[in-house]
Scaffold this active site. Structure first.
Site, PDB file in Angstrom:
ATOM      1  N   THR A  11       0.825  -1.193   0.191  1.00 24.83           N
ATOM      2  CA  THR A  11      -0.017  -0.074  -0.004  1.00 24.83           C
ATOM      3  C   THR A  11       0.932   1.210  -0.208  1.00 24.83           C
ATOM      4  O   THR A  11       2.082   1.082   0.403  1.00 24.83           O
ATOM      5  CB  THR A  11      -0.888   0.025   1.221  1.00 24.83           C
ATOM      6  OG1 THR A  11      -1.814   1.124   0.928  1.00 24.83           O
ATOM      7  CG2 THR A  11      -0.192   0.095   2.582  1.00 24.83           C
ATOM      8  N   ASN A  12       0.337   2.277  -0.404  1.00 27.28           N
ATOM      9  CA  ASN A  12       0.774   3.672  -0.105  1.00 27.28           C
ATOM     10  C   ASN A  12       0.054   4.640   0.636  1.00 27.28           C
ATOM     11  O   ASN A  12      -0.046   5.605   0.655  1.00 27.28           O
ATOM     12  CB  ASN A  12       1.136   4.340  -1.500  1.00 27.28           C
ATOM     13  CG  ASN A  12       2.293   3.487  -2.111  1.00 27.28           C
ATOM     14  OD1 ASN A  12       3.449   3.164  -1.587  1.00 27.28           O
ATOM     15  ND2 ASN A  12       2.315   3.585  -3.455  1.00 27.28           N
ATOM     16  N   GLY A  15      -1.610   6.378   6.411  1.00 25.90           N
ATOM     17  CA  GLY A  15      -2.515   5.891   7.529  1.00 25.90           C
ATOM     18  C   GLY A  15      -2.455   4.553   7.727  1.00 25.90           C
ATOM     19  O   GLY A  15      -2.063   4.088   9.146  1.00 25.90           O
ATOM     20  N   ASP A  73      -7.226  -6.574   2.593  1.00 23.60           N
ATOM     21  CA  ASP A  73      -8.385  -6.277   1.844  1.00 23.60           C
ATOM     22  C   ASP A  73      -9.735  -6.432   2.846  1.00 23.60           C
ATOM     23  O   ASP A  73      -9.636  -7.112   3.782  1.00 23.60           O
ATOM     24  CB  ASP A  73      -8.918  -7.289   0.790  1.00 23.60           C
ATOM     25  CG  ASP A  73      -9.663  -6.605  -0.261  1.00 23.60           C
ATOM     26  OD1 ASP A  73      -9.766  -5.535  -0.118  1.00 23.60           O
ATOM     27  OD2 ASP A  73     -10.397  -7.441  -0.724  1.00 23.60           O
ATOM     28  N   SER A  74     -10.372  -5.311   2.754  1.00 20.60           N
ATOM     29  CA  SER A  74     -11.290  -5.128   3.882  1.00 20.60           C
ATOM     30  C   SER A  74     -12.677  -4.886   3.084  1.00 20.60           C
ATOM     31  O   SER A  74     -12.614  -4.441   1.763  1.00 20.60           O
ATOM     32  CB  SER A  74     -11.005  -3.590   4.457  1.00 20.60           C
ATOM     33  OG  SER A  74      -9.786  -3.809   5.287  1.00 20.60           O
ATOM     34  N   PHE A 154     -12.576   7.451   6.262  1.00 13.15           N
ATOM     35  CA  PHE A 154     -12.883   7.325   4.925  1.00 13.15           C
ATOM     36  C   PHE A 154     -13.869   6.297   4.578  1.00 13.15           C
ATOM     37  O   PHE A 154     -14.401   5.579   5.354  1.00 13.15           O
ATOM     38  CB  PHE A 154     -11.721   7.191   4.206  1.00 13.15           C
ATOM     39  CG  PHE A 154     -10.678   5.914   4.372  1.00 13.15           C
ATOM     40  CD1 PHE A 154     -10.956   4.820   3.896  1.00 13.15           C
ATOM     41  CD2 PHE A 154      -9.949   5.912   5.603  1.00 13.15           C
ATOM     42  CE1 PHE A 154     -10.241   3.870   4.222  1.00 13.15           C
ATOM     43  CE2 PHE A 154      -9.206   5.017   6.045  1.00 13.15           C
ATOM     44  CZ  PHE A 154      -9.406   3.778   5.117  1.00 13.15           C
ATOM     45  N   ASP A 157     -16.872   4.606   6.928  1.00 17.36           N
ATOM     46  CA  ASP A 157     -16.753   5.054   8.237  1.00 17.36           C
ATOM     47  C   ASP A 157     -17.915   6.106   8.811  1.00 17.36           C
ATOM     48  O   ASP A 157     -18.417   5.998   9.930  1.00 17.36           O
ATOM     49  CB  ASP A 157     -15.474   5.834   8.500  1.00 17.36           C
ATOM     50  CG  ASP A 157     -14.273   4.565   8.504  1.00 17.36           C
ATOM     51  OD1 ASP A 157     -14.527   3.396   8.138  1.00 17.36           O
ATOM     52  OD2 ASP A 157     -13.196   5.063   8.582  1.00 17.36           O
ATOM     53  N   HIS A 182     -11.228  -3.210  12.507  1.00 15.14           N
ATOM     54  CA  HIS A 182     -11.130  -4.657  11.837  1.00 15.14           C
ATOM     55  C   HIS A 182      -9.626  -4.937  11.431  1.00 15.14           C
ATOM     56  O   HIS A 182      -9.110  -6.019  11.723  1.00 15.14           O
ATOM     57  CB  HIS A 182     -12.074  -4.917  10.847  1.00 15.14           C
ATOM     58  CG  HIS A 182     -12.201  -3.502   9.803  1.00 15.14           C
ATOM     59  ND1 HIS A 182     -12.488  -2.235  10.337  1.00 15.14           N
ATOM     60  CD2 HIS A 182     -11.777  -3.377   8.636  1.00 15.14           C
ATOM     61  CE1 HIS A 182     -12.526  -1.593   9.016  1.00 15.14           C
ATOM     62  NE2 HIS A 182     -12.225  -2.339   8.075  1.00 15.14           N
ATOM     63  N   ARG A 183      -8.996  -3.654  11.056  1.00 11.83           N
ATOM     64  CA  ARG A 183      -7.719  -3.948  10.695  1.00 11.83           C
ATOM     65  C   ARG A 183      -6.648  -4.135  11.762  1.00 11.83           C
ATOM     66  O   ARG A 183      -5.795  -4.892  12.064  1.00 11.83           O
ATOM     67  CB  ARG A 183      -7.023  -2.759   9.698  1.00 11.83           C
ATOM     68  CG  ARG A 183      -5.733  -3.391   9.067  1.00 11.83           C
ATOM     69  CD  ARG A 183      -5.051  -2.049   8.149  1.00 11.83           C
ATOM     70  NE  ARG A 183      -6.044  -1.563   7.193  1.00 11.83           N
ATOM     71  CZ  ARG A 183      -6.437  -0.491   7.570  1.00 11.83           C
ATOM     72  NH1 ARG A 183      -6.183   0.444   8.266  1.00 11.83           N
ATOM     73  NH2 ARG A 183      -7.493  -0.013   6.353  1.00 11.83           N
TER      74      ARG A 183
END
Length: 198
Positions: A11-12, A15, A73-74, A154, A157, A182-183
């Site tokens: 990822t980039n 956060g 992945d969410s 984001f 949310d 969750h993450r």
């Protein structure tokens, strides 16, 4: 597995990187973003499960860089919509978060409070060269409320309400999110598995 391990995070998202570093660095694991290693890649997420997408991202990038790669992945699963948007959460309204929220709220028009249950689910995959992958998942239960509230977040949310806290996920502080998201829950599970292997 050494405890000075470097892993590449697929990822980039600044956060996300910060959250992952906070959880993994205390156990001696250095997390690097794709930017950190100058890799510009966009893996197509075309699997029909979160597990499939996370594993595909992690293994494809691991094969390129030859180092351990972490990918996640969410999705948001709404019970009254038979689990939609689920694995298609990011693409639900063409990738526009606000439009995705409006579309979801329109689909839930007239659905009573007690049937607006939903959960966020995150699946994290850590792929090692020449080894099997590690998978961990985390879930956060809540309700879909009737309008967007809060700006610290984001995606979905602002409409995801946490009854036990009386706020939406977008009204929660970063500190709270890093404990209950969750993450964060999936990362904690992954950390436990890694500690057993270090």
């Amino acid at each position: 597995m050494s405890s000075n391990m470097e892993i590449i995070v697929a990822t980039n998202n600044a956060g996300k990187i910060k959250e992952i570093k906070k959880i993994l660095e205390p156990i001696g694991i250095k997390a690097l973003s794709l930017d950190d290693i100058n890799l510009d890649i966009d893996v197509v997420e075309d699997r029909d499960t979160l597990e499939g997408n996370a594993e595909k991202k992690a293994t494809e990038i691991m094969e390129i860089v030859g180092k351990p790669v972490l990918a996640d992945d969410s999705g948001l699963f709404v019970d009254a919509l038979d689990g939609r948007p689920g694995v298609y959460s990011k693409r639900y309204a063409g990738g526009d978060s606000h439009q995705g929220n409006l579309k979801l709220l329109a689909e839930l028009e007239g659905v009573p409070e007690e049937k607006r249950t939903a959960h966020f689910k995150s699946v994290i995959c850590l792929a090692f060269p020449g080894e099997s992958v590690l998978l961990a998942e985390g879930k956060l239960e809540g309700l879909i409320q009737h309008e967007e509230k809060g700006s610290n977040g984001f995606g979905y949310d602002p409409i995801f309400y946490l009854p036990q806290r009386g706020i939406t996920l977008a009204e929660a502080s970063n500190e709270t999110k890093n404990q209950i998201s969750h993450r964060a829950l999936a990362l904690e599970k992954l950390k436990e598995t890694l500690l057993d292997r270090l």
